[in-house]
Design a protein around this motif. Structure first.
Motif, short mmCIF file in Angstrom:
data_model
loop_
_atom_site.label_atom_id
_atom_site.label_comp_id
_atom_site.label_asym_id
_atom_site.label_seq_id
_atom_site.Cartn_x
_atom_site.Cartn_y
_atom_site.Cartn_z
N ALA A 45 40.50 90.36 15.70
CA ALA A 45 41.01 91.57 15.07
C ALA A 45 42.32 92.33 15.73
CB ALA A 45 39.76 92.61 14.86
N GLU A 46 41.68 92.32 17.13
CA GLU A 46 42.99 92.97 18.08
C GLU A 46 44.20 92.26 18.04
OE1 GLU A 46 41.92 93.32 22.12
OE2 GLU A 46 43.90 94.58 22.45
N THR A 47 44.04 90.66 18.07
CA THR A 47 45.10 90.13 18.18
C THR A 47 45.98 89.97 16.68
OG1 THR A 47 43.72 88.37 19.61
CG2 THR A 47 45.95 87.48 18.51
N TYR A 48 45.12 90.15 15.49
CA TYR A 48 45.75 90.20 14.35
C TYR A 48 46.49 91.46 14.14
CZ TYR A 48 46.50 90.92 9.30
OH TYR A 48 47.02 91.30 8.40
N LYS A 49 46.05 92.54 14.82
CA LYS A 49 46.51 93.75 14.70
C LYS A 49 48.14 93.64 15.30
CE LYS A 49 43.94 97.11 13.05
NZ LYS A 49 42.71 97.22 13.18
#
Ligand code: NAD
Length: 428
Positions: free
Chosen positions: A419-423
């Motif tokens: 999720a953090e990478t996607y953000k």
């Protein structure tokens, strides 16, 4: 990841859960703990790409048979997709989707720069000749030549496929590129750029995470007892490595028989027996014959299910007496059994952590192929052990922080990372 010769017919499962639903129920729980926003939830839950291919293959009798094949890329947020190819009559899109998502979370837990993928062909590899399997594998590779690639999607063996199929895939893909491209697939034979240590990597990771969990539970390996279900690649390597660390392996089993010895089974002897006996344990004289149910429910410190999915279910979860379960197999515990085990204080090192040693060494294989240099075995083992120990610590700390099971914590660690990478990467 069986070779053709080790292919095993799955036994019928009573309360088998839909694998995609089973994966999603854990994903949902972890997303709630993380407070994942609806948009990211929607992005992460759906597979990025699903490809269905028809594969016309000339059979040995001269007739053309059309096979159906799949490749699902669940996520490429952390990097190229990674995941095996399954040859089995039971292959279906739902299963491939679930297994692809599992790979996303597994790679994220061990912190390797891969997304998740999985593939499969509906076929019965045992009833096909080597020539038919070669044409089928080459047809599948050719149909997916734009999907696969060392920077896009990197397959590996799974049920019903092995080194041989990976060699055909590598060759067919290389021909299409006009150059040798070993990094397009892992699990290759050593001479084609396979890695030292790959065969025992999953069992090694099981041992490393088992020891890390035992330390937290204050269980001394040298005074511990252990039972291992499944005596194939994962089970036999996990058993011998645990034995080498001082654990007494009282129970072992495969699909033909289960054996028990209070004094500890001589695992080297069991492996030698199996190798001489067509790969099966039946007839082994190093222990008393018990049932597979008795093995799972035995009073041991550590239980290692390393055979197949859904063996610990609602029906037997309350009867498990082990203090620690280390999941060598993928999905051996049904989602419905999780809470019973948790409430009964049975710690579980979940599959996406415990058996990630295999994909970790696959990653090392890909790295070696890309730099064109072969690492010695001691370097591979050292790096695998470190990766597995670090992953265990991350998961353990997360479990302590949220007061949750190691399974849920592993999903929290994985989903938070993706999720953090996607953000940072963003959508459209
Ligand atoms: P394998 O085919 O080498 O061995 C499977 C073993 O399980 C065999 O000994 C078989 O007899 C036994 N078995 C089958 N049905 C059984 C039953 N009903 N009761 C008891 N034993 C039974 O397979 P493997 O590569 O060792 O894989 C085992 C599990 O580990 C699978 O779930 C696989 O997806 C998972 N896994 C394997 C790897 C790997 O690198 N090989 C990596 C990650 C996960």
């Amino acid at each position: 990841m069986a070779n053709q010769s080790q292919y095993i017919e799955p036994a019928p499962i009573k309360d088998k859960e839909n694998p995609f639903e089973s994966m999603m129920s854990r994903f949902n729980d972890a997303a709630n703990i993380l407070g994942l926003d609806d948009e990211t939830y929607e992005v992460l839950k759906r597979p990025h790409r699903q490809v269905i291919v028809s594969l016309p293959v000339t059979m040995d009798n001269g007739k053309i048979k059309v096979f159906e094949g799949y490749r699902v890329i669940h996520s490429n947020i952390l990097g190229p997709a990674k995941g095996g190819i399954r040859y089995d009559l039971g292959v279906n899109l739902d299963e491939v989707k679930a297994l692809a998502a599992w790979m996303t979370w597994k790679c994220a837990v061990v912190d390797i720069p891969y997304g998740g993928g999985k593939g499969g062909i509906i076929c019965d590899p045992r009833s096909m000749s080597a020539g038919e399997l070669e044409r089928l594998t080459r047809a599948y590779t050719s149909a997916l030549v734009d999907v696969f690639g060392p920077d896009k999607d990197i397959p590996a063996p799974d049920m019903g496929t092995g080194q041989r199929e990976m060699a055909w895939l590598m060759d067919e893909y290389s021909k299409a590129q006009g150059k040798t491209e070993p990094a397009v697939v892992t699990g290759k034979p050593l001479v084609l750029g396979g890695s030292l240590g790959r065969t025992e990597a999953t069992g090694r990771g099981v041992m490393v995470t088992a020891l890390a969990a035992m330390e937290k539970l204050k269980l001394n390996p040298a005074k511990s007892t252990c039972a291992v279900q499944g005596f194939g690649n994962v089970g036999s390597h996990a058993a011998i490595l645990m034995e080498e660390r001082g654990s007494k392996i009282c129970g072992i089993s495969d699909h033909t028989a289960a054996y028990w010895n209070d004094k500890g089974i001589d695992i080297q002897k069991a492996i030698e027996y199996k190798n001489k006996n067509n790969g099966i344990l039946q007839g082994f004289d190093g222990g008393d014959l018990i049932t597979n149910a008795e093995l799972l429910e035995a009073k041991v410190d550590v239980l290692i299910p390393a055979a197949k999915e859904d063996v610990i279910t609602q029906e037997n979860a309350a009867k498990i007496r082990a203090k620690l379960i280390v999941e060598g197999a993928n999905g051996p515990t049904s989602a419905k059994a999780d809470s019973t085990l948790y409430n009964n204080d049975v710690s579980v090192v979940p599959d996406i952590l415990a058996n990630a040693g295999g994909v970790t060494v696959s990653y090392f294989e890909w790295v070696q192929n890309r730099i064109g240099y072969k690492w010695p075995l001691d370097r591979i083992n050292r790096r695998t052990d470190r990766a597995m120990k670090d992953a265990f610590e991350r998961v353990y700390k997360t479990a302590q922080k949220h007061n949750i099971s190691l399974r849920l914590a592993a999903y929290v660690v994985a989903i938070a990372k993706v999720a953090e990478t996607y953000k940072y990467r963003g959508g459209y």
